[in-house]
Design a protein around this motif. Sequence first.
Motif, PDB file in Angstrom:
ATOM      1  N   GLU A  13     -31.443  58.363 -94.530  1.00 26.56           N
ATOM      2  CA  GLU A  13     -31.276  59.041 -93.233  1.00 26.56           C
ATOM      3  C   GLU A  13     -31.254  60.556 -93.442  1.00 26.56           C
ATOM      4  O   GLU A  13     -31.904  61.304 -92.729  1.00 26.56           O
ATOM      5  CB  GLU A  13     -29.985  58.569 -92.565  1.00 26.56           C
ATOM      6  CG  GLU A  13     -29.726  59.163 -91.212  1.00 26.56           C
ATOM      7  CD  GLU A  13     -30.091  58.234 -90.079  1.00 26.56           C
ATOM      8  OE1 GLU A  13     -30.530  58.755 -89.043  1.00 26.56           O
ATOM      9  OE2 GLU A  13     -29.951  57.020 -90.220  1.00 26.56           O
ATOM     10  N   CYS A  16     -32.467  47.262 -87.612  1.00 25.46           N
ATOM     11  CA  CYS A  16     -31.918  48.614 -87.583  1.00 25.46           C
ATOM     12  C   CYS A  16     -30.397  48.600 -87.512  1.00 25.46           C
ATOM     13  O   CYS A  16     -29.805  47.693 -86.942  1.00 25.46           O
ATOM     14  CB  CYS A  16     -32.443  49.370 -86.362  1.00 25.46           C
ATOM     15  SG  CYS A  16     -34.209  49.588 -86.394  1.00 25.46           S
ATOM     16  N   SER A  30     -27.044  52.264 -84.622  1.00 33.35           N
ATOM     17  CA  SER A  30     -26.897  53.699 -84.375  1.00 33.35           C
ATOM     18  C   SER A  30     -28.238  54.210 -83.870  1.00 33.35           C
ATOM     19  O   SER A  30     -29.234  53.495 -83.890  1.00 33.35           O
ATOM     20  CB  SER A  30     -26.499  54.435 -85.649  1.00 33.35           C
ATOM     21  OG  SER A  30     -27.578  54.427 -86.568  1.00 33.35           O
ATOM     22  N   PHE A  31     -28.257  55.437 -83.435  1.00 28.96           N
ATOM     23  CA  PHE A  31     -29.490  56.009 -82.902  1.00 28.96           C
ATOM     24  C   PHE A  31     -29.948  57.176 -83.761  1.00 28.96           C
ATOM     25  O   PHE A  31     -30.382  58.201 -83.259  1.00 28.96           O
ATOM     26  CB  PHE A  31     -29.277  56.423 -81.445  1.00 28.96           C
ATOM     27  CG  PHE A  31     -28.911  55.264 -80.576  1.00 28.96           C
ATOM     28  CD1 PHE A  31     -29.863  54.320 -80.235  1.00 28.96           C
ATOM     29  CD2 PHE A  31     -27.615  55.083 -80.130  1.00 28.96           C
ATOM     30  CE1 PHE A  31     -29.536  53.228 -79.454  1.00 28.96           C
ATOM     31  CE2 PHE A  31     -27.278  53.999 -79.341  1.00 28.96           C
ATOM     32  CZ  PHE A  31     -28.245  53.071 -79.004  1.00 28.96           C
ATOM     33  N   THR A  54     -33.491  54.455 -86.958  1.00 27.84           N
ATOM     34  CA  THR A  54     -33.843  53.734 -85.749  1.00 27.84           C
ATOM     35  C   THR A  54     -35.041  54.373 -85.063  1.00 27.84           C
ATOM     36  O   THR A  54     -35.950  53.677 -84.594  1.00 27.84           O
ATOM     37  CB  THR A  54     -32.633  53.675 -84.790  1.00 27.84           C
ATOM     38  OG1 THR A  54     -31.551  53.045 -85.488  1.00 27.84           O
ATOM     39  CG2 THR A  54     -32.945  52.895 -83.539  1.00 27.84           C
ATOM     40  N   VAL A 113     -39.724  46.162 -79.275  1.00 29.70           N
ATOM     41  CA  VAL A 113     -38.308  46.164 -79.640  1.00 29.70           C
ATOM     42  C   VAL A 113     -37.711  44.849 -79.159  1.00 29.70           C
ATOM     43  O   VAL A 113     -37.832  44.503 -77.984  1.00 29.70           O
ATOM     44  CB  VAL A 113     -37.554  47.343 -78.975  1.00 29.70           C
ATOM     45  CG1 VAL A 113     -36.070  47.282 -79.303  1.00 29.70           C
ATOM     46  CG2 VAL A 113     -38.143  48.669 -79.402  1.00 29.70           C
ATOM     47  N   LEU A 163     -29.457  52.610 -75.466  1.00 33.46           N
ATOM     48  CA  LEU A 163     -30.619  52.106 -76.196  1.00 33.46           C
ATOM     49  C   LEU A 163     -31.881  52.180 -75.342  1.00 33.46           C
ATOM     50  O   LEU A 163     -32.934  52.618 -75.803  1.00 33.46           O
ATOM     51  CB  LEU A 163     -30.387  50.672 -76.667  1.00 33.46           C
ATOM     52  CG  LEU A 163     -31.560  49.985 -77.355  1.00 33.46           C
ATOM     53  CD1 LEU A 163     -31.996  50.760 -78.599  1.00 33.46           C
ATOM     54  CD2 LEU A 163     -31.211  48.561 -77.710  1.00 33.46           C
TER      55      LEU A 163
END
Length: 174
Positions: free
Chosen positions: A7, A38, A41-42, A46, A56, A73
């Motif tokens: 990340e 995933c 989290s965003f 993701t 998705v 989301l």
Amino acid sequence: EDLANLEFDLVNATMRESVLRKILDPLKDQYDYIFIDCPPSFGMLTVNAMAAADYVLITCQTEFLSSRAMEKLLRTIIKIKNSANPALDIYSVLLTMTSHTKFSQFNIEQVRKQYGSNFRVFQTSIPRSIKCAEATCMAQSIFKYEKDSVVALAYQMVVSEMRLIDNELEASHE
């Protein structure tokens, strides 16, 4: 720890939202499906997954905070669709960790009522079961660990529903 490091690396990468797409594109013809699981989290992981995906599949626990996170989301999916991946679409919602409690059943009804007219919600839901935790601890799939468990049977029913959805999608593209 590896995901946290990745990340961090993605934040500084050139064309950071399309790193995963570049890796997966050459592999797409070799597989019927590529699932990208995933974290809840965003972050950049993701974002990368959605930028690389065709669809998705939203999983949603039947808990208050999980159903509230759906709105965030959905906003994220729209942002990715408008910027990094115009072809991104919602495949379906899969309700997970369900139980027979009134609260769980209420949340199932709320998700179906709130989102069911906008996109598919699987008829099958995945029940809460200790067998899933045990399988994870044994580093096995639920099918290898306890193939006749209610969870394994529910996942098999989800696969049957996916086949129906895929047939609908193929028919709509013809």
